[in-house]
Write a protein that holds these residues in place. Structure first.
Motif, PDB file in Angstrom:
ATOM      1  N   ILE A  32       0.779  -1.162   0.002  1.00 54.72           N
ATOM      2  CA  ILE A  32      -0.181   0.037   0.044  1.00 54.72           C
ATOM      3  C   ILE A  32       0.802   1.057  -0.009  1.00 54.72           C
ATOM      4  O   ILE A  32       0.738   2.218  -0.826  1.00 54.72           O
ATOM      5  CB  ILE A  32      -0.825   0.050   1.141  1.00 54.72           C
ATOM      6  CG1 ILE A  32      -1.870  -1.046   0.941  1.00 54.72           C
ATOM      7  CG2 ILE A  32      -1.592   1.301   1.431  1.00 54.72           C
ATOM      8  CD1 ILE A  32      -2.895  -1.400   2.204  1.00 54.72           C
ATOM      9  N   LEU A  33       1.917   1.009   0.805  1.00 56.70           N
ATOM     10  CA  LEU A  33       2.717   2.234   0.898  1.00 56.70           C
ATOM     11  C   LEU A  33       3.561   2.649  -0.428  1.00 56.70           C
ATOM     12  O   LEU A  33       3.738   3.812  -0.930  1.00 56.70           O
ATOM     13  CB  LEU A  33       3.923   2.154   2.125  1.00 56.70           C
ATOM     14  CG  LEU A  33       3.404   2.248   3.328  1.00 56.70           C
ATOM     15  CD1 LEU A  33       4.343   1.838   4.397  1.00 56.70           C
ATOM     16  CD2 LEU A  33       2.880   3.608   3.514  1.00 56.70           C
ATOM     17  N   LEU A  34       4.113   1.401  -1.117  1.00 57.03           N
ATOM     18  CA  LEU A  34       5.180   1.308  -2.079  1.00 57.03           C
ATOM     19  C   LEU A  34       4.494   1.662  -3.439  1.00 57.03           C
ATOM     20  O   LEU A  34       5.119   1.890  -4.541  1.00 57.03           O
ATOM     21  CB  LEU A  34       5.949   0.365  -1.976  1.00 57.03           C
ATOM     22  CG  LEU A  34       7.020   0.471  -0.672  1.00 57.03           C
ATOM     23  CD1 LEU A  34       7.811  -0.820  -0.631  1.00 57.03           C
ATOM     24  CD2 LEU A  34       7.887   1.670  -0.474  1.00 57.03           C
ATOM     25  N   ARG A  35       3.197   0.939  -3.796  1.00 58.30           N
ATOM     26  CA  ARG A  35       2.962   0.888  -5.180  1.00 58.30           C
ATOM     27  C   ARG A  35       2.690   2.298  -6.141  1.00 58.30           C
ATOM     28  O   ARG A  35       2.646   3.190  -5.155  1.00 58.30           O
ATOM     29  CB  ARG A  35       1.531   0.233  -5.047  1.00 58.30           C
ATOM     30  CG  ARG A  35       0.398   0.677  -4.509  1.00 58.30           C
ATOM     31  CD  ARG A  35      -0.930   0.059  -4.292  1.00 58.30           C
ATOM     32  NE  ARG A  35      -1.777   0.697  -3.509  1.00 58.30           N
ATOM     33  CZ  ARG A  35      -2.764   0.504  -3.350  1.00 58.30           C
ATOM     34  NH1 ARG A  35      -3.594  -0.316  -4.547  1.00 58.30           N
ATOM     35  NH2 ARG A  35      -3.915   1.235  -2.711  1.00 58.30           N
ATOM     36  N   VAL A  92       3.595   6.829  -0.779  1.00 58.07           N
ATOM     37  CA  VAL A  92       4.884   7.168  -0.949  1.00 58.07           C
ATOM     38  C   VAL A  92       4.821   8.137  -2.368  1.00 58.07           C
ATOM     39  O   VAL A  92       5.228   9.191  -2.232  1.00 58.07           O
ATOM     40  CB  VAL A  92       6.110   6.506  -0.700  1.00 58.07           C
ATOM     41  CG1 VAL A  92       7.409   6.877  -1.136  1.00 58.07           C
ATOM     42  CG2 VAL A  92       6.073   5.579   0.697  1.00 58.07           C
ATOM     43  N   SER A  93       4.361   7.327  -3.112  1.00 60.92           N
ATOM     44  CA  SER A  93       4.251   8.076  -4.588  1.00 60.92           C
ATOM     45  C   SER A  93       3.440   9.317  -4.519  1.00 60.92           C
ATOM     46  O   SER A  93       4.027  10.216  -5.165  1.00 60.92           O
ATOM     47  CB  SER A  93       3.763   6.921  -5.451  1.00 60.92           C
ATOM     48  OG  SER A  93       3.392   7.593  -6.658  1.00 60.92           O
ATOM     49  N   TYR A  94       2.363   9.302  -3.811  1.00 58.60           N
ATOM     50  CA  TYR A  94       1.298  10.408  -3.739  1.00 58.60           C
ATOM     51  C   TYR A  94       2.044  11.571  -3.143  1.00 58.60           C
ATOM     52  O   TYR A  94       1.935  12.419  -3.400  1.00 58.60           O
ATOM     53  CB  TYR A  94       0.154   9.927  -2.851  1.00 58.60           C
ATOM     54  CG  TYR A  94      -0.642  11.127  -2.798  1.00 58.60           C
ATOM     55  CD1 TYR A  94      -1.505  11.783  -3.556  1.00 58.60           C
ATOM     56  CD2 TYR A  94      -0.649  11.636  -1.456  1.00 58.60           C
ATOM     57  CE1 TYR A  94      -2.402  12.712  -3.541  1.00 58.60           C
ATOM     58  CE2 TYR A  94      -1.602  12.775  -0.997  1.00 58.60           C
ATOM     59  CZ  TYR A  94      -2.528  13.505  -1.979  1.00 58.60           C
ATOM     60  OH  TYR A  94      -3.219  14.296  -2.129  1.00 58.60           O
ATOM     61  N   VAL A 146       5.074   7.235  -8.878  1.00 55.88           N
ATOM     62  CA  VAL A 146       6.547   6.448  -9.090  1.00 55.88           C
ATOM     63  C   VAL A 146       6.155   5.015  -8.567  1.00 55.88           C
ATOM     64  O   VAL A 146       5.626   4.851  -7.639  1.00 55.88           O
ATOM     65  CB  VAL A 146       7.606   6.911  -7.935  1.00 55.88           C
ATOM     66  CG1 VAL A 146       8.997   6.443  -8.041  1.00 55.88           C
ATOM     67  CG2 VAL A 146       7.742   8.554  -8.143  1.00 55.88           C
ATOM     68  N   GLU A 147       6.700   4.071  -9.449  1.00 58.88           N
ATOM     69  CA  GLU A 147       6.432   2.569  -8.915  1.00 58.88           C
ATOM     70  C   GLU A 147       7.721   2.484  -8.036  1.00 58.88           C
ATOM     71  O   GLU A 147       8.837   2.249  -8.621  1.00 58.88           O
ATOM     72  CB  GLU A 147       6.351   1.941 -10.108  1.00 58.88           C
ATOM     73  CG  GLU A 147       6.359   0.279  -9.829  1.00 58.88           C
ATOM     74  CD  GLU A 147       5.123  -0.109  -9.168  1.00 58.88           C
ATOM     75  OE1 GLU A 147       5.062  -0.076  -7.817  1.00 58.88           O
ATOM     76  OE2 GLU A 147       4.017  -0.356  -9.739  1.00 58.88           O
ATOM     77  N   LEU A 148       7.721   1.863  -7.047  1.00 56.94           N
ATOM     78  CA  LEU A 148       8.708   1.682  -5.839  1.00 56.94           C
ATOM     79  C   LEU A 148       8.715   0.011  -5.671  1.00 56.94           C
ATOM     80  O   LEU A 148       9.576  -0.580  -5.003  1.00 56.94           O
ATOM     81  CB  LEU A 148       8.481   2.400  -4.662  1.00 56.94           C
ATOM     82  CG  LEU A 148       8.683   3.784  -4.561  1.00 56.94           C
ATOM     83  CD1 LEU A 148       8.364   4.590  -3.539  1.00 56.94           C
ATOM     84  CD2 LEU A 148      10.053   4.091  -4.986  1.00 56.94           C
ATOM     85  N   LEU A 149       7.485  -0.563  -6.069  1.00 59.04           N
ATOM     86  CA  LEU A 149       7.304  -2.127  -5.819  1.00 59.04           C
ATOM     87  C   LEU A 149       8.192  -2.721  -6.779  1.00 59.04           C
ATOM     88  O   LEU A 149       8.627  -2.240  -7.930  1.00 59.04           O
ATOM     89  CB  LEU A 149       6.092  -2.495  -5.841  1.00 59.04           C
ATOM     90  CG  LEU A 149       5.281  -2.362  -4.601  1.00 59.04           C
ATOM     91  CD1 LEU A 149       3.745  -2.719  -5.088  1.00 59.04           C
ATOM     92  CD2 LEU A 149       5.850  -3.031  -3.451  1.00 59.04           C
TER      93      LEU A 149
END
Lengths: 289, 369
Positions: free
Chosen positions: A125-128, A133-135, A147-150
């Motif tokens: 939920i945080l990283l997608r 985080v992206s928001y 940003v895609e962090l996953l």
């Protein structure tokens, strides 16, 4: 000395649950898997003894590369966990007092009240791409698009370190707590700098705890399944996924069994190597854990 | 507190404590203490537990910081100097040897911290171990040593650094009695051979009396008296010193000037004793040492003493040369303690036997309370 029959019976009855548990749930399945790993399919529903499953591992680069990657990443995760956990454990063991100490340990424990799967989903939920985080990055203007962090190694390492932290902190804090404050003071008094005291007094004293924590975290990481799959996606490439694929997707149980045995060998070998390199014995280490 | 004073002091003293106060909240653990220690001196701070002596020592070592005042070592102020940069080393109460190192490594630790090469540090550690009588112990684990040997390692570990001052925080407390008696003498001899300044803290008056050149008696954060063991024992300045240093009989009463320059103290029972001391017409405390109490079976032999009383032996505390008698004496609330002679007619005295006690006015110190 010969024990009376009644005493022997009592001893046997007391040990029975442990023996049954070990025998039925640990030894028996492993023997079964070991036997299974040496059987080759020669024709539909016909199996013969052979080392083909092991040869397959070495001839197919995907398998041994995933294996090596898993080993390397697990060592990296263990090292990162140690570096992160050490100051926390040092604080809990030597600075915090009374209620604060209990509260800090509870805070470390709290995430473990929910299942590993839910915790990992929390990271998703945080990283997608549409995640928190992206928001935040977009809203403070650090990024112009989502940003895609996953689905990369960083996310996998993050999730695994997070999952291992508690199991490193507890044995470390235990080991550090038994260090006499006067010994640390003597270290300074005789002219030692912070770094000297840490290197020559604190770390050697905490060594059994360090090794115990590392073994636990390494074992948990090597054998983890959910975190690399969920946070790493297709790029996760964890060896447990290969075992899963052989057993469930390909329905090739003998191949899966061979992989399982190899993973067991790998983790045992690395633990043995770790103990040898640090000069610790399994006995003193287990006392700390 | 000018530079000039500092430099004058530098030539004659190793340690100067100037008006040091340490507060924990409203409580002053150390309250405006000042003293100096000369080079090569064995200086003890003697006091009951909780009197602030440990806090004082930790401030000298650099583990605590004074609320106000100055700590100077060879004239240089130590305020703001961290513990690992002070020319002071400490022998801890628990000794605090490094269990993860061998005996040799323990002694070489401080040298390697200073950047001395490993080989030289090992060699110097070896020589130091030889001087404290532990030749060939370098490779041993510290856990494999006896109590006395561990003690010597703890001291060697400090002395190898040639510090200006060695602090000792009740290092004999954990030893059994026999070894403690032996270590007292050994410590004193070590201090003599190395000619290093020792500051020793203890709650055991016998340790302080046996080893020290000078003793400071500390109570409730303040120094009661500083002096040689003999001065403290024979001329205590305060009632606290009189009762804390050595065995004594303590009598409470009201003082009134008497003839011949002495002071008379009227005990609650009406009995009057005569002593020397500060003249105050109010509540007074009088002290007389057990060895100053003369005993006799026949009152005529005590004829010339101003304090003469009759009593009955209530207990014989046999302890070799330190044996004493407790004597229930008419007019006294507490039994009088007297040294039991080892020879003569009284050596074999039994409980219940009648006896006469007496002492001179000079032997009795009187203080106003």
């Amino acid at each position: 000395m010969i024990a009376k029959p009644a005493q022997r019976l009592t001893l046997f009855l007391l040990l029975a649950p442990a023996i049954l548990w070990l025998g039925l749930l640990i030894v028996l399945p492993h023997v079964e898997i070991l036997v299974l790993s040496f059987s080759e399919r020669v024709a539909p529903r016909v199996y013969a003894f052979g080392v083909g499953n092991y040869l397959e591992f070495f001839t197919e680069p995907l398998y041994w590369r995933t294996f090596a990657r898993t080993a390397f990443m697990s060592i990296l995760v263990t090292a990162l966990t140690l570096v992160l956990a050490f100051p926390i454990a040092l604080y809990i063991a030597r600075v915090a007092q009374g209620r604060l100490k209990a509260m800090l340990l509870l805070l470390c424990l709290l995430p473990f009240w929910v299942s590993e799967l839910v915790r990992t989903l929390g990271w998703m939920i945080l990283l997608r791409e549409t995640g928190v985080v992206s928001y935040v990055l977009r809203s403070i203007g650090l990024s112009s698009q989502p940003v895609e962090l996953l689905y990369n190694d960083g996310a996998v390492i993050l999730g695994l370190v997070y999952g291992g932290l508690l199991f490193m902190i507890v044995p470390l804090a235990n080991a550090l707590e038994s260090l006499e404050p006067a010994v640390v003071e003597a270290g300074y008094d005789l002219g030692g700098s912070r770094w000297t005291v840490l290197r020559r007094i604190v770390i050697p004293h905490a060594m059994p705890g360090i090794v115990a924590g590392c073994i636990i975290v390494f074992m948990l990481t090597v054998g983890n399944f959910a975190t690399p799959v969920l946070l790493g996606g297709k790029n996760g490439l964890w060896f447990t996924e290969q075992i899963y694929a052989q057993f469930i997707t390909r329905f090739n149980w003998p191949q899966g069994a061979a992989f399982g045995m190899l993973l067991l060998l790998l983790s045992s070998a690395i633990v043995w190597l770790g103990l040898r390199l640090t000069g610790q014995s399994l006995g003193t280490t287990l006392k700390q854990a | 507190m000018t530079l000039c004073i500092g430099s004058v002091m530098a030539s004659s003293t190793d340690l100067d404590i100037v008006n040091v106060t340490k507060r924990f909240g409203a409580h002053a653990a150390v309250d405006d203490v000042s003293f100096s220690v000369a080079p090569g001196e064995f200086f003890s701070i003697l006091g009951p537990s909780g009197c602030g002596k440990t806090t004082l020592m930790r401030m000298i070592a650099g583990f605590e910081h004074p609320t106000s005042g100055d700590i100077r070592i060879r004239g240089k102020s130590m305020i703001g100097v961290p513990a690992n940069r002070r020319p002071v080393n400490m022998v801890f109460q628990s000794l605090a040897l490094f269990p993860m190192m061998s005996v040799g490594e323990n002694v070489a630790y401080g040298l390697t911290c200073r950047g001395v090469s490993r080989a030289e540090a090992e060699e110097r550690a070896g020589r130091m171990l030889e001087r404290v009588g532990l030749k060939g112990f370098g490779e041993r684990r510290v856990t494999a040593l006896s109590g006395g040997q561990r003690q010597r390692v703890a001291i060697a570990r400090c002395l190898v650094l040639e510090p200006t001052l060695v602090l000792l925080d009740e290092p004999l407390g954990a030893l059994d009695l026999k070894l403690r008696e032996h270590m007292k003498i050994e410590l004193k001899q070590l201090q003599g051979t190395f000619n290093t300044t020792f500051a020793y803290i203890t709650h055991d008056q016998s340790e302080a009396l046996v080893m020290s050149d000078r003793i400071a008696v500390m109570n409730q954060g303040r120094f009661e008296q500083v002096g040689s063991p003999r001065e403290l024992y024979h001329n205590p300045a305060t009632p606290f010193v009189a009762s804390f240093v050595g065995e004594t009989n303590r009598l409470q009463g009201e003082a009134a000037p008497a003839s011949n320059g002495a002071i008379a103290v009227r005990l609650p029972s009406g009995t009057i004793v005569q002593g020397q001391g500060s003249a105050a017409a109010k509540a007074a405390l009088a002290f007389v040492r057990p060895e100053a109490v003369a005993l006799a079976q026949d009152p005529s032999s005590l004829g010339n003493l101003p304090n003469r009383f009759e009593g009955r032996v209530s207990a014989v505390l046999f302890d070799g040369a330190a044996s004493s008698l407790l004597i229930d004496t008419t007019g006294f609330e507490q039994p009088v303690r007297a040294v039991l002679p080892q020879v003569g007619p009284l050596a074999g005295i039994q409980v219940g036997a009648p006896v006469h006690v007496g002492w001179t006015a000079d032997a009795m110190k009187v203080f106003a309370t």
